[in-house]
Design an enzyme around this catalytic site. Structure first.
Site, PDB file in Angstrom:
ATOM      1  N   ASN A  10      19.285 -14.431 -25.140  1.00 44.75           N
ATOM      2  CA  ASN A  10      17.672 -14.301 -24.968  1.00 44.75           C
ATOM      3  C   ASN A  10      17.068 -14.624 -23.169  1.00 44.75           C
ATOM      4  OD1 ASN A  10      14.747 -15.033 -25.253  1.00 44.75           O
ATOM      5  ND2 ASN A  10      15.164 -14.304 -27.227  1.00 44.75           N
ATOM      6  N   LYS A  13      14.322 -17.771 -23.549  1.00 47.13           N
ATOM      7  CA  LYS A  13      14.457 -18.695 -23.575  1.00 47.13           C
ATOM      8  C   LYS A  13      14.991 -19.884 -22.708  1.00 47.13           C
ATOM      9  CE  LYS A  13      15.357 -18.482 -28.394  1.00 47.13           C
ATOM     10  NZ  LYS A  13      16.436 -18.611 -29.923  1.00 47.13           N
ATOM     11  N   ASP A  73      17.556 -22.877 -32.563  1.00 49.60           N
ATOM     12  CA  ASP A  73      16.407 -21.801 -33.386  1.00 49.60           C
ATOM     13  C   ASP A  73      15.325 -21.309 -34.043  1.00 49.60           C
ATOM     14  OD1 ASP A  73      17.699 -19.388 -35.067  1.00 49.60           O
ATOM     15  OD2 ASP A  73      17.698 -20.879 -36.873  1.00 49.60           O
ATOM     16  N   GLY A 155       8.190 -12.168 -27.780  1.00 51.54           N
ATOM     17  CA  GLY A 155       8.167 -12.496 -28.782  1.00 51.54           C
ATOM     18  C   GLY A 155       6.811 -12.850 -29.315  1.00 51.54           C
ATOM     19  N   ASP A 157       4.526 -14.661 -29.450  1.00 52.66           N
ATOM     20  CA  ASP A 157       3.680 -15.052 -28.287  1.00 52.66           C
ATOM     21  C   ASP A 157       2.181 -14.474 -28.351  1.00 52.66           C
ATOM     22  OD1 ASP A 157       5.733 -17.561 -27.962  1.00 52.66           O
ATOM     23  OD2 ASP A 157       5.224 -17.304 -26.142  1.00 52.66           O
ATOM     24  N   LYS A 177       1.062 -24.066 -21.441  1.00 53.15           N
ATOM     25  CA  LYS A 177       2.199 -23.359 -22.831  1.00 53.15           C
ATOM     26  C   LYS A 177       2.780 -24.274 -23.024  1.00 53.15           C
ATOM     27  CE  LYS A 177       5.650 -20.502 -25.072  1.00 53.15           C
ATOM     28  NZ  LYS A 177       6.449 -19.016 -25.179  1.00 53.15           N
ATOM     29  N   ARG A 183       8.882 -25.160 -28.365  1.00 54.18           N
ATOM     30  CA  ARG A 183      10.234 -25.455 -27.360  1.00 54.18           C
ATOM     31  C   ARG A 183      10.014 -26.393 -26.264  1.00 54.18           C
ATOM     32  NH1 ARG A 183      10.974 -20.830 -26.868  1.00 54.18           N
ATOM     33  NH2 ARG A 183      12.741 -20.549 -28.708  1.00 54.18           N
TER      34      ARG A 183
END
Length: 198
Positions: A10, A13, A73, A155, A157, A177, A183
């Site tokens: 991803n 990520k 995850d 995603g 967000d 953020k 995260r």
């Protein structure tokens, strides 16, 4: 500096982990490597599956020495949808090609007048090259916007407004953020754990 295999393809990520863990060299999951399993009922199960699966594959096929494997995850848990999509967040609405479409479908699923409270959850699993794998986790409370807003992040967000803000994660600057997100909080917990273990 630690060198860690990130068990994810991803791109969003990868960008976030690079910003959140600037003192770690991240090795991306290779394109020729297999898809990693995500069959667990909980975020922790899936994160451990991915970390341990990636570590086993790398021991056979890895091209460079690493200090460990990091897997994530994470997902969006919506109270009005009984906690969904939750661990199925990455596989929600697979018939739709983009997260823009999936975000709209998710919002359309909320009953009229429903509670819009939700949370983002992130569990990180770390499989060090020496020692047992472990997990750390974090979450951020918030609510769903009435419609997608903002082009930042990835995603879900654009539809998530973190507690204490009027802006979605899609509207917030990346540095803002990174002080609020699930995260970011999980990475902070990871750094603390690694400091204890070192």
């Amino acid at each position: 500096m630690l060198k860690v295999l990130l068990a994810s393809r991803n791109a969003g990520k990868l960008r976030e982990f690079a910003a959140l863990l600037p003192d770690v060299t991240l090795v991306p999951w290779p394109s020729e490597a297999p898809e990693l399993p995500e069959t667990g009922a909980f975020f922790q199960d899936n994160a451990l599956q991915k970390a341990e699966g990636a570590a086993a594959w790398w021991r056979e096929h890895g091209t460079e020495a690493i200090d460990g494997v990091l897997a994530d995850d994470s997902g969006l848990c919506v109270d009005a949808l009984w906690g969904g999509p939750g661990v199925l967040s990455a596989r929600f609405a697979p018939d739709l090609p983009t997260y823009r479409d999936r975000n709209r479908r998710l919002l359309d699923m909320l009953p009229e007048g429903a509670d819009r409270t939700a949370r983002f959850v992130c569990v990180l699993a770390c499989a060090p090259s020496t020692g047992p794998a472990f997990t750390v986790g974090a979450s951020v409370e918030g609510r769903l916007a009435l419609e997608p807003r903002g082009e930042g992040g990835f995603g879900y967000d654009p539809i998530f407004i973190p507690e204490g803000s009027d802006l979605t994660f899609g509207e917030l600057p990346a540095d803002a953020k990174h002080t609020l997100s699930h995260r970011a909080r999980a990475c902070a917990a990871l750094r603390e754990k690694l400091a204890i273990l070192s």
